[in-house]
Write a protein that holds these residues in place. Structure first.
Motif, PDB file in Angstrom:
ATOM      1  N   ILE A 113      20.355  -1.036 -18.442  1.00  0.00           N
ATOM      2  CA  ILE A 113      19.288  -0.227 -17.853  1.00  0.00           C
ATOM      3  C   ILE A 113      18.005  -0.367 -18.670  1.00  0.00           C
ATOM      4  CG2 ILE A 113      18.543   2.125 -17.299  1.00  0.00           C
ATOM      5  CD1 ILE A 113      21.463   2.811 -16.716  1.00  0.00           C
ATOM      6  N   GLU A 114      18.128  -0.375 -19.993  1.00  0.00           N
ATOM      7  CA  GLU A 114      16.933  -0.523 -20.832  1.00  0.00           C
ATOM      8  C   GLU A 114      16.283  -1.891 -20.633  1.00  0.00           C
ATOM      9  OE1 GLU A 114      16.481   2.189 -24.253  1.00  0.00           O
ATOM     10  OE2 GLU A 114      18.378   1.253 -24.863  1.00  0.00           O
ATOM     11  N   ARG A 115      17.093  -2.929 -20.487  1.00  0.00           N
ATOM     12  CA  ARG A 115      16.529  -4.259 -20.237  1.00  0.00           C
ATOM     13  C   ARG A 115      15.831  -4.292 -18.884  1.00  0.00           C
ATOM     14  NH1 ARG A 115      14.587  -8.424 -23.005  1.00  0.00           N
ATOM     15  NH2 ARG A 115      13.006  -8.509 -21.398  1.00  0.00           N
ATOM     16  N   ALA A 116      16.450  -3.675 -17.878  1.00  0.00           N
ATOM     17  CA  ALA A 116      15.839  -3.613 -16.549  1.00  0.00           C
ATOM     18  C   ALA A 116      14.544  -2.810 -16.592  1.00  0.00           C
ATOM     19  CB  ALA A 116      16.822  -3.000 -15.548  1.00  0.00           C
ATOM     20  N   TRP A 117      14.501  -1.766 -17.425  1.00  0.00           N
ATOM     21  CA  TRP A 117      13.288  -0.962 -17.593  1.00  0.00           C
ATOM     22  C   TRP A 117      12.143  -1.843 -18.080  1.00  0.00           C
ATOM     23  CZ3 TRP A 117       9.443   0.254 -20.851  1.00  0.00           C
ATOM     24  CH2 TRP A 117       8.767   1.462 -20.677  1.00  0.00           C
ATOM     25  N   LEU A 118      12.410  -2.664 -19.086  1.00  0.00           N
ATOM     26  CA  LEU A 118      11.362  -3.526 -19.628  1.00  0.00           C
ATOM     27  C   LEU A 118      10.925  -4.578 -18.607  1.00  0.00           C
ATOM     28  CD1 LEU A 118       9.675  -4.154 -22.174  1.00  0.00           C
ATOM     29  CD2 LEU A 118      11.428  -5.826 -22.790  1.00  0.00           C
ATOM     30  N   ASP A 119      11.876  -5.150 -17.892  1.00  0.00           N
ATOM     31  CA  ASP A 119      11.528  -6.142 -16.877  1.00  0.00           C
ATOM     32  C   ASP A 119      10.699  -5.513 -15.765  1.00  0.00           C
ATOM     33  OD1 ASP A 119      12.795  -8.154 -18.252  1.00  0.00           O
ATOM     34  OD2 ASP A 119      14.676  -7.965 -17.150  1.00  0.00           O
ATOM     35  N   ALA A 120      11.036  -4.288 -15.390  1.00  0.00           N
ATOM     36  CA  ALA A 120      10.257  -3.586 -14.375  1.00  0.00           C
ATOM     37  C   ALA A 120       8.840  -3.317 -14.870  1.00  0.00           C
ATOM     38  CB  ALA A 120      10.947  -2.276 -13.993  1.00  0.00           C
ATOM     39  N   TYR A 121       8.720  -2.982 -16.131  1.00  0.00           N
ATOM     40  CA  TYR A 121       7.407  -2.706 -16.717  1.00  0.00           C
ATOM     41  C   TYR A 121       6.507  -3.933 -16.639  1.00  0.00           C
ATOM     42  CZ  TYR A 121       3.914  -1.326 -20.178  1.00  0.00           C
ATOM     43  OH  TYR A 121       2.721  -1.037 -20.815  1.00  0.00           O
ATOM     44  N   HIS A 122       7.076  -5.120 -16.837  1.00  0.00           N
ATOM     45  CA  HIS A 122       6.288  -6.353 -16.857  1.00  0.00           C
ATOM     46  C   HIS A 122       6.232  -7.050 -15.490  1.00  0.00           C
ATOM     47  CE1 HIS A 122       5.427  -6.589 -21.152  1.00  0.00           C
ATOM     48  NE2 HIS A 122       6.660  -6.185 -21.389  1.00  0.00           N
ATOM     49  N   ALA A 123       6.841  -6.467 -14.477  1.00  0.00           N
ATOM     50  CA  ALA A 123       6.865  -7.101 -13.158  1.00  0.00           C
ATOM     51  C   ALA A 123       5.493  -7.033 -12.494  1.00  0.00           C
ATOM     52  CB  ALA A 123       7.911  -6.424 -12.277  1.00  0.00           C
ATOM     53  N   ALA A 124       5.336  -7.827 -11.460  1.00  0.00           N
ATOM     54  CA  ALA A 124       4.072  -7.852 -10.716  1.00  0.00           C
ATOM     55  C   ALA A 124       3.811  -6.519 -10.035  1.00  0.00           C
ATOM     56  CB  ALA A 124       4.109  -8.969  -9.686  1.00  0.00           C
ATOM     57  N   ASP A 125       2.532  -6.197  -9.874  1.00  0.00           N
ATOM     58  CA  ASP A 125       2.132  -4.992  -9.152  1.00  0.00           C
ATOM     59  C   ASP A 125       2.247  -5.207  -7.649  1.00  0.00           C
ATOM     60  OD1 ASP A 125       1.460  -3.639 -11.499  1.00  0.00           O
ATOM     61  OD2 ASP A 125      -0.574  -4.453 -11.495  1.00  0.00           O
ATOM     62  N   SER A 126       2.491  -4.128  -6.922  1.00  0.00           N
ATOM     63  CA  SER A 126       2.492  -4.172  -5.462  1.00  0.00           C
ATOM     64  C   SER A 126       2.338  -2.740  -4.955  1.00  0.00           C
ATOM     65  CB  SER A 126       3.793  -4.786  -4.936  1.00  0.00           C
ATOM     66  OG  SER A 126       3.707  -5.024  -3.556  1.00  0.00           O
ATOM     67  N   MET A 127       1.658  -2.592  -3.838  1.00  0.00           N
ATOM     68  CA  MET A 127       1.404  -1.264  -3.300  1.00  0.00           C
ATOM     69  C   MET A 127       2.622  -0.750  -2.535  1.00  0.00           C
ATOM     70  SD  MET A 127      -0.723   1.226  -3.053  1.00  0.00           S
ATOM     71  CE  MET A 127      -2.270   0.456  -3.555  1.00  0.00           C
ATOM     72  N   PRO A 128       3.191   0.392  -2.927  1.00  0.00           N
ATOM     73  CA  PRO A 128       4.330   0.952  -2.188  1.00  0.00           C
ATOM     74  C   PRO A 128       3.926   1.337  -0.766  1.00  0.00           C
ATOM     75  CG  PRO A 128       4.128   1.956  -4.364  1.00  0.00           C
ATOM     76  CD  PRO A 128       2.873   1.176  -4.135  1.00  0.00           C
ATOM     77  N   LEU A 129       4.867   1.217   0.138  1.00  0.00           N
ATOM     78  CA  LEU A 129       4.629   1.541   1.545  1.00  0.00           C
ATOM     79  C   LEU A 129       4.869   3.024   1.790  1.00  0.00           C
ATOM     80  CD1 LEU A 129       4.028   0.117   4.299  1.00  0.00           C
ATOM     81  CD2 LEU A 129       6.518   0.051   4.631  1.00  0.00           C
ATOM     82  N   SER A 130       4.031   3.623   2.598  1.00  0.00           N
ATOM     83  CA  SER A 130       4.210   5.028   2.961  1.00  0.00           C
ATOM     84  C   SER A 130       5.410   5.167   3.895  1.00  0.00           C
ATOM     85  CB  SER A 130       2.961   5.562   3.659  1.00  0.00           C
ATOM     86  OG  SER A 130       3.218   6.828   4.233  1.00  0.00           O
ATOM     87  N   PRO A 131       6.205   6.224   3.742  1.00  0.00           N
ATOM     88  CA  PRO A 131       7.358   6.414   4.637  1.00  0.00           C
ATOM     89  C   PRO A 131       6.946   6.612   6.096  1.00  0.00           C
ATOM     90  CG  PRO A 131       7.030   8.325   3.207  1.00  0.00           C
ATOM     91  CD  PRO A 131       6.150   7.243   2.691  1.00  0.00           C
ATOM     92  N   THR A 132       5.693   6.964   6.322  1.00  0.00           N
ATOM     93  CA  THR A 132       5.238   7.129   7.702  1.00  0.00           C
ATOM     94  C   THR A 132       5.245   5.804   8.463  1.00  0.00           C
ATOM     95  OG1 THR A 132       2.927   6.844   7.002  1.00  0.00           O
ATOM     96  CG2 THR A 132       3.784   9.091   7.086  1.00  0.00           C
TER      97      THR A 132
END
Length: 260
Positions: free
Chosen positions: A118-137
């Motif tokens: 989980i800690e390794r995944a946390w770091l990979d998520a931190y360095h991942a590319a940005d993207s705009m989340p989609l609204s649930p609507t």
């Protein structure tokens, strides 16, 4: 073609750095050809300490769980087994969770390797590319007869870690995210890790959620992912899981899978 002189020197200089019992390479000399063993050993120690510090920065919850002395001893063995292959320190330690799972002295902490994942995944998520989340609507604009064929594009930072232990709860309690009393470590937990904005999110996935999200990441249509999740967990609830993914900012777009 002969290797460049600096490449030959590096090839001779580096192998003994992570092994304290190795002889100082003969190519290493001081002024006027004198022995540089003392300087080399100082440098060797500094390299090892730097790598241990890097692992401690990547895996703070693991260090808190084991204690600093145990962690640093374990990290030292890992460094000898798996030296760096990249000049980027944040890339180092990808094999550390697997090493922990094999490490004899960590057998009394069977959930420790999953906390490290989980800690390794946390770091990979931190360095991942940005993207705009989609609204649930956005779901409201999809015709009901098209829902089952939807393909969800998952945020680049999204990761899934499955565990036979309460790794999510243990992680949260040892990263200062949540306080926890007595933890039943034997309860299986699956983690969603993502980063919709500046902060990394780690949360517990509901039953079947890990399989559902894994299928979505691989490009499955909604109906395919839901069927796999139900096979994995009969208590899987589609609405709860979709709502949770949108709330976490793990979805960035919707497309139709009919054209595949």
């Amino acid at each position: 073609m002969q290797p460049e002189p600096h490449a030959s020197y590096a090839a001779a200089f580096a192998p003994a750095l992570l092994d304290p019992v190795s002889q100082v390479p003969g190519i290493v000399t001081g002024p006027r050809g004198k022995s540089a063993a003392k300087c080399y050993n100082v440098y060797r120690n500094n390299v090892t300490v730097s790598l241990i510090d890097a692992l401690a920065a990547i895996y703070p919850a693991v260090q808190r769980l084991t204690g600093a002395d145990f962690f640093r001893a374990m990290a030292r063995f890992h460094i000898r087994e798996a030296p760096p292959t990249s000049p980027l320190l944040f890339e180092y330690g990808r094999d550390f969770p697997g090493f922990i799972a094999r490490y004899e002295h960590a057998r009394s902490l069977p959930w420790l390797a999953d906390v490290a994942r989980i800690e390794r995944a946390w770091l990979d998520a931190y360095h991942a590319a940005d993207s705009m989340p989609l609204s649930p609507t956005a779901l409201a604009t999809v015709a009901p007869d098209r829902l089952t064929s939807l393909v969800f594009t998952v945020h680049p930072a999204t990761r899934v870690v499955r565990s036979s232990f309460a790794a999510v709860t243990i992680f949260a309690a040892n990263r200062g995210i949540e306080t926890a009393g007595s933890i039943d470590a034997s309860v299986p937990e699956d983690a969603l890790i993502t980063r919709p904005d500046a902060d990394v999110v780690v949360q517990l996935l509901p039953p079947g959620g890990a399989m559902f999200l894994t299928c979505l990441i691989s490009g499955c249509m909604l109906a395919e992912a839901a069927a796999a999740a139900l096979d994995d967990s009969p208590s899987f609830d589609l609405a709860t899981n979709i709502a949770g993914l949108f709330k976490a900012g793990a979805i960035t777009s919707l497309t139709s899978g009919d054209a595949r």
